[in-house]
Enzyme design. Structure first.
Site, mmCIF file in Angstrom:
data_model
loop_
_atom_site.group_PDB
_atom_site.id
_atom_site.type_symbol
_atom_site.label_atom_id
_atom_site.label_comp_id
_atom_site.label_asym_id
_atom_site.label_seq_id
_atom_site.Cartn_x
_atom_site.Cartn_y
_atom_site.Cartn_z
ATOM 1 C CG HIS A 187 -4.006 4.394 3.701
ATOM 2 N ND1 HIS A 187 -4.124 3.228 2.970
ATOM 3 C CD2 HIS A 187 -5.214 5.007 3.625
ATOM 4 C CE1 HIS A 187 -5.341 3.153 2.466
ATOM 5 N NE2 HIS A 187 -6.031 4.222 2.846
ATOM 6 C CG ASP B 233 -1.730 1.171 1.504
ATOM 7 O OD1 ASP B 233 -1.828 2.030 0.593
ATOM 8 O OD2 ASP B 233 -2.308 1.265 2.603
HETATM 9 ZN ZN LIG Z 1 -8.010 1.214 -0.225
HETATM 10 ZN ZN LIG Z 2 -9.111 0.621 3.011
#
Ligand SMILES: [Zn+2]
Ligand SMILES: [Zn+2]
Length: 536
Positions: A349, A175
């Protein structure tokens, strides 16, 4: 609209099937989903769709994709509950094959052995995938941050990542969303201090809006409400649905007697009330948008009410959100929407230091940044170089760019079809690119309709051509341009031979071409030109 296909021999598994909400440039389009041409071409090989978590950008396309490709779906309890709801709405639930999995479990799908690893994020029940393939282990992180104090007490499974790192990992797909941020992303728990402060200081009711998938945040708001002696209400379809689902699965702890029924909210003592409302991104018909303009049946915001936007402002939504908040300010509510005086929302994130930690734990041979715009993938690749934990190569890939892993190395192969497909929600119909091109055209340059009346027998014009325009009016010299356009049409018709004049498709096309050239020269615009011929 995240989606990745993994193929070994004649077996394909798909990781996630997300949707995207359209940017402004896609006029009138409701949803954007990935182009699955490659999967349709290889239909018989597709074994399953494996989900990492319940966010729309990872599961939203499932109802649209399942219609052509009814394969089994693997996901955690919460992810599947959300998928089930969607499939039910689309009338697809009966045929769907859903398989529930949990962190720590392993699923065998053809040549792939998938272990689910618990990761922390802004929603619950999220997993990364460690996939054993004939050429080595591939790790796909899904969305994650490394939250050392998660609200549900389930920590990021660093041990599992370390275990695979020790064993040897062929490739890490990770990510990249927050790779531009230095440091660590704050824990979900970091918002408690400021939220509690605002709740305690609130002179009247508290209205909190967050993503309805942010189960951690919803739990925190419930806990704080209880702590400060407020009851809680839920408003908005997605909020009510998600709370119901999460509560029924045991992911939300709501003390008995704490919930105020929606129909009682308006009459409830505002000093003892907090309400969770969906619509943090000011989606046009969302509850919060309607509350802001005082057109919601169940809830209103009055003077001295506290309004807290506990969600990121997604780029592109700023205007709509601030317009909505302006309405709240006009009502003299106390409005909080940023972190300037203490955190009221945090990202889900990983920031740079967490990315570095993960790279160091996994130490893959190949590293492929995923989830993010190209600049973010690029910076994630640069970060990996800087860390030096990748023994082989960092591969920066665009959508549709396959990589083949063999015992010898990793090789880029011929691109496969990838891209976006636009759909109108409420249907499973795709909108063709050409339709969007027309809409774009219309919105930018307008439409010009030259109308001429031709005498069928003589082929002569009955009157001067009329020029009707919409969304196209050259500013200072408008009249001149329209008069000029009339002359162009007149000349085109006069210079056509009788046979052309009798064939309307020919005469229409001639008018269109001449007028287009003229208008473009005069205004440098390219309006849509639709000649109309009246027969008299
Ligand atoms: Zn996502
Ligand atoms: Zn997500």
């Amino acid at each position: 609209m995240n989606m990745l296909a993994l193929r070994s021999g004649d077996d394909i598994i798909v990781i996630d099937a997300g949707l995207m909400f359209p940017e402004q440039e896609l006029l009138g389009v409701d949803l954007v989903i990935p182009d699955t041409t490659y999967l349709k071409q290889n239909k018989r090989m597709v074994r399953a769709i494996v989900l990492t978590h319940a966010h729309e950008d990872h599961i939203g396309a499932i109802p649209y994709i399942l219609a052509d490709l009814n394969v089994p779906i693997y996901g955690t309890k919460f992810a599947l509950a959300i998928v089930r709801k969607k499939l039910e709405e689309h009338g697809l639930l009966d045929k769907a094959k859903l398989h529930e999995v949990a962190a720590g479990q392993t699923t065998a799908l053809g040549p792939f052995q998938i272990e689910y690893l618990h990761v922390t994020h802004s929603t619950i029940d999220c997993v990364a995938l460690a996939i054993r393939t004939p050429v080595g282990v591939i790790i796909h992180t899904g969305d994650f941050k490394i939250d050392p104090t998660p609200v549900d007490g389930k920590p990021f499974d660093l041990h599992a990542f370390a275990r695979y790192g020790q064993e040897g990992v062929l490739a890490l797909f990770s990510d990249s969303t927050n790779v531009e941020r230095p440091g660590f992303t704050p824990s979900e728990k970091a918002v408690v201090v400021r939220l509690e402060e605002l709740f305690r200081a609130a002179p009247q009711k508290v209205v909190v809006s967050c993503f309805s998938s942010s189960i951690h945040r919803i739990q925190q708001v419930i806990d704080i409400s209880r702590m400060v002696g407020r009851k809680i209400g839920f408003v908005g379809r997605s909020m009510v649905d998600n709370v119901e689902i999460a509560h029924s699965l045991g992911y939300l702890r709501i003390p008995d007697g704490m919930v105020v029924r929606a129909q009682d909210l308006k009459s409830f003592d505002p000093k003892k009330l907090a309400v969770l409302v969906s619509g943090s991104q000011a989606e046009p018909m969302s509850s919060l948008s309607r509350v802001a303009v005082d057109s919601h049946r169940l809830l209103s915001v009055e003077e001295m009410d506290t309004v807290i936007l506990s969600a990121r402002i997604i780029p592109g939504n700023e205007k709509a959100i601030f317009r909505m908040l302006d309405h709240m300010f006009r009502r003299r509510a106390l409005v909080y929407y940023d972190n300037s005086n203490g955190l009221i929302h945090v990202s889900g994130h990983a920031s740079q230091e967490e990315q570095k930690l993960l790279l160091n734990l996994v130490r893959p041979r190949y590293f492929i940044p995923i989830h993010g715009e190209y600049r973010q993938l690029f910076r994630h690749a640069a970060l990996a170089h800087q860390v030096g934990a990748v023994s082989g190569e960092v591969l920066l890939l665009e959508d549709g760019q396959p990589v083949e892993f063999t015992a010898e190395g990793a090789y880029r192969r011929e691109p496969v079809p990838a891209g976006r497909v636009c759909v109108d929600s409420g249907s499973l119909e795709e909108i063709e690119e050409v339709v969007i091109r027309d809409r774009k055209h219309l919105s930018e340059d307008g439409v010009v309709v030259p109308i001429i009346a031709i005498d069928k027998h003589t082929g002569r014009l009955e009157s001067l051509p009329e020029i009707v325009t919409r969304g196209f009016l050259p500013s200072e010299n408008g009249h001149e341009v329209i008069n000029g356009a009339r002359d162009v049409v007149l000349r085109t018709v006069e210079q056509s031979n009788p046979e052309e004049k009798m064939d309307w498709s020919v005469i229409k096309e001639k008018i269109r071409v001449d007028l287009k050239r003229y208008l473009n020269k005069q205004t440098s615009k390219r309006p849509l030109i639709l000649p109309v011929i009246l027969e008299v």
